[in-house]
Write a protein that holds these residues in place. Structure first.
Motif, PDB file in Angstrom:
ATOM      1  N   MET A 187      32.471  32.289  39.214  1.00 21.89           N
ATOM      2  CA  MET A 187      32.634  33.512  39.982  1.00 21.89           C
ATOM      3  C   MET A 187      32.204  34.707  39.150  1.00 21.89           C
ATOM      4  SD  MET A 187      34.000  32.326  42.763  1.00 21.89           S
ATOM      5  CE  MET A 187      34.702  33.747  43.624  1.00 21.89           C
ATOM      6  N   LEU A 188      31.512  35.641  39.781  1.00 23.07           N
ATOM      7  CA  LEU A 188      31.207  36.906  39.138  1.00 23.07           C
ATOM      8  C   LEU A 188      32.280  37.913  39.523  1.00 23.07           C
ATOM      9  CD1 LEU A 188      27.387  37.171  39.797  1.00 23.07           C
ATOM     10  CD2 LEU A 188      28.515  36.479  37.696  1.00 23.07           C
ATOM     11  N   VAL A 189      32.655  38.759  38.555  1.00 24.93           N
ATOM     12  CA  VAL A 189      33.713  39.721  38.799  1.00 24.93           C
ATOM     13  C   VAL A 189      33.181  41.137  38.567  1.00 24.93           C
ATOM     14  CG1 VAL A 189      36.031  40.456  38.148  1.00 24.93           C
ATOM     15  CG2 VAL A 189      35.411  38.040  38.012  1.00 24.93           C
ATOM     16  N   PHE A 190      33.319  41.970  39.584  1.00 29.44           N
ATOM     17  CA  PHE A 190      32.922  43.365  39.483  1.00 29.44           C
ATOM     18  C   PHE A 190      34.123  44.248  39.742  1.00 29.44           C
ATOM     19  CE2 PHE A 190      29.168  41.044  40.714  1.00 29.44           C
ATOM     20  CZ  PHE A 190      28.158  41.618  39.955  1.00 29.44           C
ATOM     21  N   CYS A 191      34.182  45.396  39.064  1.00 31.19           N
ATOM     22  CA  CYS A 191      35.248  46.356  39.317  1.00 31.19           C
ATOM     23  C   CYS A 191      34.869  47.252  40.474  1.00 31.19           C
ATOM     24  CB  CYS A 191      35.501  47.195  38.062  1.00 31.19           C
ATOM     25  SG  CYS A 191      36.738  48.472  38.308  1.00 31.19           S
ATOM     26  N   VAL A 192      35.742  47.369  41.453  1.00 31.98           N
ATOM     27  CA  VAL A 192      35.480  48.223  42.608  1.00 31.98           C
ATOM     28  C   VAL A 192      35.524  49.691  42.198  1.00 31.98           C
ATOM     29  CG1 VAL A 192      36.323  48.886  44.890  1.00 31.98           C
ATOM     30  CG2 VAL A 192      36.415  46.500  44.180  1.00 31.98           C
ATOM     31  N   GLU A 193      36.366  50.006  41.214  1.00 35.67           N
ATOM     32  CA  GLU A 193      36.577  51.386  40.804  1.00 35.67           C
ATOM     33  C   GLU A 193      35.377  51.956  40.051  1.00 35.67           C
ATOM     34  OE1 GLU A 193      38.895  53.317  41.648  1.00 35.67           O
ATOM     35  OE2 GLU A 193      38.705  55.004  40.277  1.00 35.67           O
ATOM     36  N   CYS A 194      34.937  51.267  39.026  1.00 34.74           N
ATOM     37  CA  CYS A 194      33.873  51.819  38.172  1.00 34.74           C
ATOM     38  C   CYS A 194      32.571  51.046  38.291  1.00 34.74           C
ATOM     39  CB  CYS A 194      34.348  51.892  36.720  1.00 34.74           C
ATOM     40  SG  CYS A 194      34.649  50.290  35.945  1.00 34.74           S
TER      41      CYS A 194
ATOM     42  N   LEU B 273      36.421  28.695  37.707  1.00 35.65           N
ATOM     43  CA  LEU B 273      37.607  28.371  38.493  1.00 35.65           C
ATOM     44  C   LEU B 273      38.511  27.395  37.743  1.00 35.65           C
ATOM     45  CD1 LEU B 273      36.118  28.015  42.068  1.00 35.65           C
ATOM     46  CD2 LEU B 273      37.490  29.871  41.156  1.00 35.65           C
ATOM     47  N   ALA B 274      37.888  26.527  36.938  1.00 31.75           N
ATOM     48  CA  ALA B 274      38.657  25.526  36.206  1.00 31.75           C
ATOM     49  C   ALA B 274      39.544  26.158  35.135  1.00 31.75           C
ATOM     50  CB  ALA B 274      37.706  24.520  35.576  1.00 31.75           C
ATOM     51  N   ASP B 275      39.163  27.382  34.699  1.00 29.47           N
ATOM     52  CA  ASP B 275      39.931  28.047  33.655  1.00 29.47           C
ATOM     53  C   ASP B 275      41.098  28.847  34.208  1.00 29.47           C
ATOM     54  OD1 ASP B 275      38.229  27.051  31.784  1.00 29.47           O
ATOM     55  OD2 ASP B 275      36.982  28.846  31.683  1.00 29.47           O
ATOM     56  N   LEU B 276      41.122  29.005  35.512  1.00 28.08           N
ATOM     57  CA  LEU B 276      42.143  29.838  36.131  1.00 28.08           C
ATOM     58  C   LEU B 276      43.380  29.022  36.486  1.00 28.08           C
ATOM     59  CD1 LEU B 276      39.796  31.853  38.464  1.00 28.08           C
ATOM     60  CD2 LEU B 276      40.880  32.653  36.369  1.00 28.08           C
TER      61      LEU B 276
ATOM     62  N   ASP C 195      46.525  30.945  44.450  1.00 29.01           N
ATOM     63  CA  ASP C 195      45.611  31.371  45.499  1.00 29.01           C
ATOM     64  C   ASP C 195      44.650  32.395  44.914  1.00 29.01           C
ATOM     65  OD1 ASP C 195      46.892  29.823  47.355  1.00 29.01           O
ATOM     66  OD2 ASP C 195      48.130  31.447  48.144  1.00 29.01           O
ATOM     67  N   TRP C 196      43.429  32.411  45.426  1.00 30.74           N
ATOM     68  CA  TRP C 196      42.439  33.323  44.877  1.00 30.74           C
ATOM     69  C   TRP C 196      42.869  34.778  45.018  1.00 30.74           C
ATOM     70  CZ3 TRP C 196      39.337  33.339  41.229  1.00 30.74           C
ATOM     71  CH2 TRP C 196      38.384  34.338  41.088  1.00 30.74           C
ATOM     72  N   SER C 197      43.559  35.090  46.116  1.00 31.38           N
ATOM     73  CA  SER C 197      44.031  36.457  46.310  1.00 31.38           C
ATOM     74  C   SER C 197      45.031  36.848  45.231  1.00 31.38           C
ATOM     75  CB  SER C 197      44.649  36.612  47.699  1.00 31.38           C
ATOM     76  OG  SER C 197      45.739  35.722  47.846  1.00 31.38           O
ATOM     77  N   GLU C 198      45.828  35.890  44.802  1.00 29.34           N
ATOM     78  CA  GLU C 198      46.778  36.126  43.718  1.00 29.34           C
ATOM     79  C   GLU C 198      46.047  36.380  42.408  1.00 29.34           C
ATOM     80  OE1 GLU C 198      50.428  35.826  43.209  1.00 29.34           O
ATOM     81  OE2 GLU C 198      50.149  36.653  45.204  1.00 29.34           O
ATOM     82  N   ILE C 199      45.054  35.577  42.141  1.00 30.80           N
ATOM     83  CA  ILE C 199      44.291  35.732  40.905  1.00 30.80           C
ATOM     84  C   ILE C 199      43.593  37.088  40.875  1.00 30.80           C
ATOM     85  CG2 ILE C 199      42.328  34.827  39.603  1.00 30.80           C
ATOM     86  CD1 ILE C 199      43.126  32.036  40.691  1.00 30.80           C
TER      87      ILE C 199
END
Ligand SMILES: [Zn+2]
Length: 61
Positions: free
Chosen positions: A1-8, A17-20, A24-28
């Motif tokens: 998964m790529l992660v971007f900040c909505v704020e900046c 995903l295996a490292d998480l 639930d994804w919403s929780e993560i």
């Protein structure tokens, strides 16, 4: 998964995903912290297609 900040709008890297934890994804997402501005839960996650489509090469050939 790529992660971007909505704020900046900074790219916060990739997650496997295996490292998480087994949440639930919403929780993560709600617990992810931006490494640039420090906002928690202000991240946008996207499927990582980088290994399938190489945008640097393009399609126009
Ligand atoms: Zn940020």
């Amino acid at each position: 998964m790529l992660v971007f900040c909505v704020e900046c709008q900074q790219h916060n890297g990739r997650l496997k995903l295996a490292d998480l934890p087994d949440w639930d994804w919403s929780e993560i997402s709600a617990h992810l912290k931006c490494t640039f501005c420090g906002k928690v839960g202000w991240v946008d996650t996207r499927l990582d297609w980088g290994e399938v489509v190489d945008f640097a090469k393009g399609v126009s050939g």
